[in-house]
Design an enzyme around this catalytic site. Structure first.
Site, PDB file in Angstrom:
ATOM      1  N   SER A 154       0.807  -1.225   0.000  1.00 39.99           N
ATOM      2  CA  SER A 154       0.000   0.000   0.000  1.00 39.99           C
ATOM      3  C   SER A 154       0.835   1.268   0.000  1.00 39.99           C
ATOM      4  O   SER A 154       0.376   2.310  -0.473  1.00 39.99           O
ATOM      5  CB  SER A 154      -0.934   0.010   1.218  1.00 39.99           C
ATOM      6  N   ASP A 182       0.100   6.471  10.695  1.00 40.35           N
ATOM      7  CA  ASP A 182      -0.151   5.407  11.669  1.00 40.35           C
ATOM      8  C   ASP A 182       1.111   4.611  11.980  1.00 40.35           C
ATOM      9  O   ASP A 182       1.032   3.450  12.369  1.00 40.35           O
ATOM     10  CB  ASP A 182      -1.234   4.464  11.143  1.00 40.35           C
ATOM     11  N   HIS A 187       1.910   4.144   7.122  1.00 38.69           N
ATOM     12  CA  HIS A 187       1.534   4.802   5.865  1.00 38.69           C
ATOM     13  C   HIS A 187       2.008   6.258   5.872  1.00 38.69           C
ATOM     14  O   HIS A 187       1.647   7.016   6.771  1.00 38.69           O
ATOM     15  CB  HIS A 187       0.022   4.741   5.661  1.00 38.69           C
TER      16      HIS A 187
END
Length: 223
Positions: A21, A194, A197
């Site tokens: 991601s 977090d 990310h």
């Protein structure tokens, strides 16, 4: 001398970013050439600006949630089939995150499996004669505080990526140290949402470090 000293020149150069991601960042997976909103987009913009006469294609094949085993499973389709000149790999945090609270977390067996899968990916690149590879180490920041407990699992994997970068003679970007250095000085929330990310500033950091590593490659031209 810059990044273009790397390549065996051809009409169009292909640079591929692949991972999870952190690389995906909202790319439209059905759209050819979509780069998302993170560091691949920033790198493509910088290189296009600095080398406007060069024909370069950029590809993003990050998929959110991927572990290194997922990347290995799709490597033929999402990497080798694109015939890239440069392959940039950022993978590993999900191998930690997705095992938190399980029996695999922090075990030597899990680290060995991570290394075997990552090594297979690099061997496939070697067999395909892709010589220009950039490995970015996975990272985690202690934000929120429970991320501190992840270090026992992630740290061995970071060391594996470093070992493989040396063994396969790739470029290497030490993101874990860089992000933690910046976080200690300026605040961890400036660079990740977090602990994993990146914020826009975090993606800028990755892009700048990637470009710095790439442009230093001229040092090894004579080898």
């Amino acid at each position: 001398m810059g990044i273009f000293s790397w390549f065996k020149r051809r009409e169009t150069m292909r640079i591929l970013f692949i991972g999870d991601s952190i690389t995906d960042v909202g790319r439209t997976q059905t759209k050819y050439g979509a780069l998302g909103h993170g560091y691949p987009l920033l790198i493509s913009g910088a290189l296009t600006k600095d080398y406007p006469t060069e024909a370069i294609e950029f590809f993003n094949r990050g998929i959110s949630g991927n572990q290194v085993s997922d990347l290995k499973a799709r490597f033929e389709t999402d990497c080798l089939a694109l015939n890239p000149d440069v392959v940039s790999i950022l993978i590993g945090i999900n191998d930690t995150w997705h095992t938190v609270g399980t029996k695999q977390f922090g075990t030597p067996v899990a680290a060995e499996k991570f290394e075997a899968d990552y090594r297979e990916i690099l061997n496939q690149l070697k067999q395909a004669r892709v010589k220009k590879i950039i490995l970015l180490e996975p990272f985690v920041l202690p934000y929120p505080a429970d991320r501190k407990t992840w270090r026992c699992d992630l740290d061995p994997k970071i060391q594996i990526v470093r070992k493989l970068a040396l063994e396969f003679d790739t470029l290497f970007v030490p993101l874990d140290g860089i992000f933690n250095q910046l976080g200690i000085r300026y605040g961890f929330d400036k660079f990740t949402l977090d602990g994993v990310h990146p914020t826009p500033a975090g993606h800028q950091v990755i892009a700048e470090q990637w470009l710095a590593a790439a442009s230093s490659e001229w040092l090894f031209e004579s080898s």
